[in-house]
Design a protein around this motif. Structure first.
Motif, PDB file in Angstrom:
ATOM      1  N   ALA A 139       0.823  -1.220   0.000  1.00 12.25           N
ATOM      2  CA  ALA A 139       0.000   0.000   0.000  1.00 12.25           C
ATOM      3  C   ALA A 139       0.852   1.264   0.000  1.00 12.25           C
ATOM      4  N   ASP A 140       1.933   1.272   0.771  1.00  9.93           N
ATOM      5  CA  ASP A 140       2.785   2.466   0.825  1.00  9.93           C
ATOM      6  C   ASP A 140       3.423   2.763  -0.528  1.00  9.93           C
ATOM      7  N   ASP A 141       3.833   1.721  -1.247  1.00 17.18           N
ATOM      8  CA  ASP A 141       4.421   1.925  -2.574  1.00 17.18           C
ATOM      9  C   ASP A 141       3.404   2.528  -3.539  1.00 17.18           C
ATOM     10  N   ILE A 142       2.181   2.039  -3.473  1.00 16.86           N
ATOM     11  CA  ILE A 142       1.131   2.577  -4.347  1.00 16.86           C
ATOM     12  C   ILE A 142       0.842   4.022  -3.981  1.00 16.86           C
ATOM     13  N   ARG A 143       0.765   4.324  -2.695  1.00 13.80           N
ATOM     14  CA  ARG A 143       0.506   5.704  -2.251  1.00 13.80           C
ATOM     15  C   ARG A 143       1.629   6.648  -2.684  1.00 13.80           C
ATOM     16  N   ARG A 144       2.872   6.176  -2.612  1.00 15.70           N
ATOM     17  CA  ARG A 144       3.995   7.029  -3.039  1.00 15.70           C
ATOM     18  C   ARG A 144       3.888   7.359  -4.519  1.00 15.70           C
ATOM     19  N   LEU A 145       3.525   6.388  -5.330  1.00 13.26           N
ATOM     20  CA  LEU A 145       3.380   6.636  -6.760  1.00 13.26           C
ATOM     21  C   LEU A 145       2.221   7.594  -7.030  1.00 13.26           C
ATOM     22  N   ALA A 146       1.224   7.594  -6.144  1.00 14.62           N
ATOM     23  CA  ALA A 146       0.056   8.459  -6.323  1.00 14.62           C
ATOM     24  C   ALA A 146       0.338   9.916  -5.966  1.00 14.62           C
ATOM     25  N   LEU A 147       1.413  10.167  -5.217  1.00 14.49           N
ATOM     26  CA  LEU A 147       1.738  11.536  -4.813  1.00 14.49           C
ATOM     27  C   LEU A 147       2.228  12.356  -6.005  1.00 14.49           C
ATOM     28  N   PRO A 148       1.906  13.661  -6.007  1.00 13.74           N
ATOM     29  CA  PRO A 148       2.449  14.518  -7.061  1.00 13.74           C
ATOM     30  C   PRO A 148       3.973  14.571  -6.959  1.00 13.74           C
ATOM     31  N   GLN A 149       4.632  14.642  -8.088  1.00 13.87           N
ATOM     32  CA  GLN A 149       6.094  14.722  -8.078  1.00 13.87           C
ATOM     33  C   GLN A 149       6.521  16.017  -7.414  1.00 13.87           C
ATOM     34  N   GLY A 150       7.629  15.936  -6.688  1.00 11.93           N
ATOM     35  CA  GLY A 150       8.152  17.119  -6.023  1.00 11.93           C
ATOM     36  C   GLY A 150       7.655  17.296  -4.604  1.00 11.93           C
ATOM     37  N   THR A 151       6.769  16.440  -4.141  1.00 17.18           N
ATOM     38  CA  THR A 151       6.328  16.569  -2.754  1.00 17.18           C
ATOM     39  C   THR A 151       7.401  16.005  -1.852  1.00 17.18           C
ATOM     40  N   GLU A 152       7.422  16.449  -0.627  1.00 15.73           N
ATOM     41  CA  GLU A 152       8.462  16.014   0.300  1.00 15.73           C
ATOM     42  C   GLU A 152       8.328  14.547   0.671  1.00 15.73           C
ATOM     43  N   HIS A 153       7.154  13.973   0.415  1.00 14.36           N
ATOM     44  CA  HIS A 153       6.953  12.565   0.757  1.00 14.36           C
ATOM     45  C   HIS A 153       7.322  11.639  -0.384  1.00 14.36           C
ATOM     46  N   ALA A 154       7.664  12.210  -1.516  1.00  9.47           N
ATOM     47  CA  ALA A 154       7.995  11.371  -2.667  1.00  9.47           C
ATOM     48  C   ALA A 154       9.278  10.596  -2.402  1.00  9.47           C
ATOM     49  N   VAL A 155       9.410   9.487  -3.056  1.00  9.74           N
ATOM     50  CA  VAL A 155      10.586   8.653  -2.889  1.00  9.74           C
ATOM     51  C   VAL A 155      11.810   9.392  -3.420  1.00  9.74           C
ATOM     52  N   ALA A 156      12.903   9.396  -2.629  1.00 10.51           N
ATOM     53  CA  ALA A 156      14.114  10.101  -3.037  1.00 10.51           C
ATOM     54  C   ALA A 156      14.796   9.388  -4.197  1.00 10.51           C
ATOM     55  N   ALA A 157      14.890   8.090  -4.142  1.00  7.86           N
ATOM     56  CA  ALA A 157      15.543   7.342  -5.208  1.00  7.86           C
ATOM     57  C   ALA A 157      14.520   6.930  -6.246  1.00  7.86           C
ATOM     58  N   LYS A 158      14.959   6.930  -7.499  1.00  3.54           N
ATOM     59  CA  LYS A 158      14.075   6.523  -8.583  1.00  3.54           C
ATOM     60  C   LYS A 158      13.801   5.027  -8.456  1.00  3.54           C
ATOM     61  N   PRO A 159      12.538   4.605  -8.595  1.00  5.81           N
ATOM     62  CA  PRO A 159      12.234   3.178  -8.473  1.00  5.81           C
ATOM     63  C   PRO A 159      12.974   2.371  -9.538  1.00  5.81           C
ATOM     64  N   VAL A 160      13.378   1.175  -9.167  1.00  2.00           N
ATOM     65  CA  VAL A 160      14.099   0.294 -10.066  1.00  2.00           C
ATOM     66  C   VAL A 160      13.205  -0.894 -10.382  1.00  2.00           C
ATOM     67  N   ALA A 161      13.143  -1.233 -11.667  1.00  2.00           N
ATOM     68  CA  ALA A 161      12.344  -2.387 -12.070  1.00  2.00           C
ATOM     69  C   ALA A 161      12.968  -3.657 -11.515  1.00  2.00           C
ATOM     70  N   SER A 162      12.141  -4.590 -11.143  1.00  2.00           N
ATOM     71  CA  SER A 162      12.647  -5.857 -10.613  1.00  2.00           C
ATOM     72  C   SER A 162      11.958  -7.001 -11.333  1.00  2.00           C
ATOM     73  N   ASP A 163      12.556  -8.182 -11.193  1.00  4.59           N
ATOM     74  CA  ASP A 163      11.934  -9.363 -11.763  1.00  4.59           C
ATOM     75  C   ASP A 163      10.629  -9.629 -11.042  1.00  4.59           C
TER      76      ASP A 163
END
Length: 129
Positions: free
Chosen positions: A98-122
């Motif tokens: 749920a937290d990952d989905i919520r982070r993606l839902a945040l507008p870019q540039g918000t302080e809660h956004a993930v600092a590192a760019k997400p990396v694709a995984s298998d």
């Protein structure tokens, strides 16, 4: 002449129709909006998945009563109970993300956004039995 369809049946039809529309919107939505939709859908308490789980549990109780009275075969009760349990397990599995989905839902540039760019995984597929 008034519509003889009971309100609850009409409500179920309306919900099914709206879910179809929501599916169309989700399929066409940009990533942030799709994440916002999924966040609302997957909420284990207030979302569609959580409410559907509750609906199946209620259906199972209804079927149990009627199976014990001989009106339904016990398999109906068992199938609805199994559906409720499986949906509950799915809710628990998805709640981990749920937290990952919520982070993606945040507008870019918000302080809660993930600092590192997400990396694709298998993709890992798990199935419990």
């Amino acid at each position: 002449m008034p519509d003889p369809t009971p309100y609850a049946v009409a409500l179920a039809e309306d919900i099914a129709h709206r879910l179809g529309k929501l599916t169309e919107h989700l399929g066409q939505a940009p990533p942030r909006q799709a994440a916002q939709i999924l966040d609302k859908v997957l909420d284990a308490e207030e979302g569609i998945l959580g409410r559907t789980t509750g609906l199946m549990a209620t259906g199972s109780s209804f079927a149990q009563h009627h199976a014990q009275a001989g009106a339904f075969p016990p398999e109906v009760w068992l199938a609805l109970g199994r559906a409720a349990n499986e949906l509950n397990d799915i809710c628990l599995d998805l709640d981990e993300h749920a937290d990952d989905i919520r982070r993606l839902a945040l507008p870019q540039g918000t302080e809660h956004a993930v600092a590192a760019k997400p990396v694709a995984s298998d993709m890992v597929i798990r199935r419990r039995r």
